[in-house]
Design an enzyme around this catalytic site. Structure first.
Site, PDB file in Angstrom:
ATOM      1  N   ASP A 313       0.861  -1.175   0.000  1.00 35.55           N
ATOM      2  CA  ASP A 313       0.000   0.000   0.000  1.00 35.55           C
ATOM      3  C   ASP A 313       0.908   1.239   0.000  1.00 35.55           C
ATOM      4  OD1 ASP A 313      -3.214   0.522   1.611  1.00 35.55           O
ATOM      5  OD2 ASP A 313      -2.095   1.801   0.236  1.00 35.55           O
ATOM      6  N   GLU A 507     -10.917   6.377   4.317  1.00 33.26           N
ATOM      7  CA  GLU A 507      -9.927   5.774   5.204  1.00 33.26           C
ATOM      8  C   GLU A 507     -10.087   6.219   6.654  1.00 33.26           C
ATOM      9  OE1 GLU A 507      -6.627   6.071   1.708  1.00 33.26           O
ATOM     10  OE2 GLU A 507      -6.029   5.057   3.530  1.00 33.26           O
TER      11      GLU A 507
HETATM   12  C1  GLC Z   1      -4.467   4.293   0.187  1.00 33.61           C
HETATM   13  C2  GLC Z   1      -5.336   3.069   0.402  1.00 33.61           C
HETATM   14  C3  GLC Z   1      -5.369   2.132  -0.781  1.00 33.61           C
HETATM   15  C4  GLC Z   1      -5.144   2.910  -2.061  1.00 33.61           C
HETATM   16  C5  GLC Z   1      -3.750   3.482  -2.020  1.00 33.61           C
HETATM   17  C6  GLC Z   1      -3.409   4.309  -3.262  1.00 33.61           C
HETATM   18  O1  GLC Z   1      -3.807   4.642   1.371  1.00 33.61           O
HETATM   19  O2  GLC Z   1      -5.095   2.295   1.566  1.00 33.61           O
HETATM   20  O3  GLC Z   1      -6.636   1.465  -0.766  1.00 33.61           O
HETATM   21  O4  GLC Z   1      -5.285   2.045  -3.176  1.00 33.61           O
HETATM   22  O5  GLC Z   1      -3.519   4.274  -0.862  1.00 33.61           O
HETATM   23  O6  GLC Z   1      -4.196   5.471  -3.294  1.00 33.61           O
END
Ligand code: GLC
Length: 618
Positions: A313, A507
């Site tokens: 991530d 988030e």
């Molecule tokens: C974020 C998320 C993930 C996302 C990534 C890129 O923090 O946790 O789901 O795909 O970053 O944006």
């Protein structure tokens, strides 16, 4: 009350990361260009043979470069050449990271610019471009925005999810982009979690059945059509099961429960040859997933036989040692755990330097590097990137097309869950309708987070049809529509439709530790309308159940609309009876927040509305 997320934090987050941007180049490969007739450039050869030939020609640094995914803003125009110099494997857009103007055509131009830079490398290896297209191609203004996953979970319709994936893939490919970080196959077990709306529901059976989204996005075979894009099953593993629903928290479960609840959707995605799997920020019994070799390598790659790319991530490897920014140990432990590509996302030279040091010291085995690079290059060959590296402009017109918007409107209709109806619904088209509530006439609010920006925002953020506009279009003859967001003036109307709910969030910004009740301004509007004595239909726009137990008896009807996206007319389609409500709750609806976590099958299960509940019209 959702804490409004300090939006300034997002640019700051990127600004902070940019400070760590590369300050020195790493070694370059030899300057000898690849022979035009090299076997890896011959599309008639089997993919594994092409991969083997290409890897045999790559220097170690060229292999390591493939393992880095970099945010587009880390490669402004003058640094795009680093793509070739470092042989970077992928570029991405974080939430809301878009070209200006933010149009489909400008995205396709931007994509082609990065691709031209990448193809300037010695071996002409194309770059992958990835985005979070999680409910449509949601970073692009004018794209079709579909309901968020919690609403799609209410449809219980695998074929609908495949069709949505297919339409979304066409819009993604029409901007050049090759890869989406979707679908989230998380199983949300506590609605306090700010990402509950990204989950199809609390029981893994829904995510397993709706993993058809993977096939929609990729097609029957990766690269089998011009609009095939890589899908990503995320976040592996147990992101929706953390204690207290804390985002990026700790999932404390025995292995049998972890496997029963959280693993099945990933097993189904692997069966559908999902292009990638993204690792979760969360931990399992205190061990961070980004360093979890047993689950990532032994279970996902070994037991389930996953052959695609395991992706970290955003900065997900940084926290393995508990300190900010990634250390050499973080890089070593994440790659050795089985992560193939790291979403760095900015300090790529530092990352590559530490990875190179890890290989030179033997801390990271060469075989691990070769496994990672083989997986990455395999997806690139399968997508046909070596033959068709640039945006397919014939698909650009599909972005926000009438056909896709009609599909999204159908999805809105199917996602609505009718929780209460004393007979007031369906509404007559000739009724005098009073419409109130801050969510009635706002495309941004009805779309939720991950819409044009990471956190989403109220207002006309992108072309769409508000719920109010849908109601206006449905009323005819002697009917009328009066709109008063504050709820003043309801008396004298036949019915009041009050559209309220949650503001947009994404988030951890959406984590709620409160009583999960209505926002105070919404309660004021509802009280004002109730005082008028006019029958009230409440339409709730939210990413999760909201506690309404005490207010429910005063309402004539209650409809859970979730976050419907740009096609708000789908709500009127149901309110006026063009289509009966068919949605079934994908989550348990609590009587009070004290009941959370509350999931079907719990001992003493006593929700206000149970999992699977949903009324329809006689
Ligand atoms: C974020 C998320 C993930 C996302 C990534 C890129 O923090 O946790 O789901 O795909 O970053 O944006």
């Amino acid at each position: 009350m959702i804490r409004p997320f300090p939006r300034s934090a997002v640019p700051r987050r990127l600004r902070l990361l940019l400070l760590l941007a590369p300050l020195h180049a790493c070694e370059r490969g030899p300057a000898v260009p690849a022979p035009a007739a090299a076997p890896y450039l011959d599309p008639s050869r089997p993919v594994d043979a092409r991969v083997a030939d290409l890897m045999s020609r790559m220097t170690l640094d060229e292999k390591l470069g493939q393992m880095a995914m970099v945010e587009r803003t880390a490669l402004p125009g003058d640094r795009a050449a680093d793509l070739a110099a470092h042989g970077l494997g992928a570029v991405m857009s974080g939430g809301g990271s878009a070209p200006e103007p933010n149009t489909a055509a400008a995205w396709a131009e931007m994509y082609d610019d990065f691709q031209r830079a990448a193809l300037g490398g010695r071996l002409r290896v194309p770059v992958l471009y990835a985005v979070d297209a999680i409910h449509g191609h949601n970073n692009v203004r004018g794209a079709t925005i579909f309901p968020h996953n919690v609403g799609l979970g209410a449809t219980r319709d695998p074929e609908l999810l495949r069709r949505i994936g297919e339409a979304t893939a066409a819009e993604i490919a029409g901007t050049g982009v090759d890869w989406t970080f979707a679908p989230c196959l998380c199983v949300a077990r506590n609605e306090r979690w700010g990402r509950s709306y990204e989950s199809f529901g609390e029981d893994p059976e829904i995510a397993v059945s709706l993993a058809t989204a993977v096939t929609g996005l990729q097609g029957a075979r990766i690269g089998g059509s011009a609009s095939s894009v890589l899908a990503t099953a995320k976040h592996f593993l147990g992101d929706g099961g953390t204690t207290g629903g804390v985002d990026q928290g700790d999932t404390r479960l025995g292995e049998a429960e972890l496997r029963r609840i959280h693993l099945p959707p990933f097993a189904e995605a692997v069966k559908r040859d999902v292009g990638a799997v993204m690792v979760s920020y969360s931990s399992w019994n205190g061990v961070p997933m980004h360093g979890h070799r047993y689950l990532v390598t032994d279970v996902l790659k070994g037991e389930l036989g996953f052959r695609g790319i395991v992706l970290s991530d955003w900065g997900g490897i940084d926290r393995l040692d508990g300190a900010p920014h990634f250390s050499a140990a973080d890089v070593r432990d994440a790659v050795n755990a089985g992560i193939d590509m790291v979403m760095v996302p900015v300090a790529y030279a530092d990352f590559l330097e530490k990875l190179r040091a890890g290989v030179d010291s033997g801390a990271v085995p060469q075989e691990r590097i070769d496994d990672a690079v083989r997986r990455i290059l395999t997806r690139k060959f399968q997508l046909g990137l070596f033959e068709r590296p640039f945006a397919d402009r014939s698909l650009t017109a599909t972005v926000g097309s009438a056909e896709h918007r009609a599909l999204a409107r159908e999805a809105v209709r199917r996602s609505l869950v009718l929780l209460r109806n004393d007979g007031v619904l369906p509404l007559r088209r000739t009724a005098r309708v009073f419409v109130a509530g801050r969510h009635a006439d706002d495309v941004g609010l009805q779309s939720g987070g991950w819409t044009l920006t990471w956190q989403g925002a109220a207002g006309d953020v992108t072309p769409g049809t508000t719920i109010l506009a849908g109601i206006r279009a449905a009323v005819e003859g002697g009917g009328s529509v009066t709109h008063a967001p504050d709820g003043r003036g309801a008396a004298g109307h036949d019915v009041a439709v009050v559209v309220v709910g949650e503001g947009p969030y994404a988030e951890y910004a959406g984590d709620r530790t409160d009583e999960l009740g209505l926002d105070p301004p919404d309660a004021v509007v509802l009280d004002r309308v109730r005082a008028s004595g006019v029958p009230t239909v409440v339409v709730l726009v939210s990413g999760r159940p909201v506690v309404v137990t005490d207010r429910l008896p005063a309402w004539s009807a209650l409809v859970a609309a979730w976050f419907p996206g740009t096609e708000g007319a789908g709500v009127a389609d149901v309110l006026f009876g063009d289509h009966p409500p068919r949605g079934k709750l994908p989550v348990s609806w609590p009587r009070s927040a004290a009941q959370l976590p509350l999931n079907v099958g719990d001992p003493g299960y006593d929700p206000l509305f149970p999992y699977g509940f949903g009324l329809t019209y006689p």
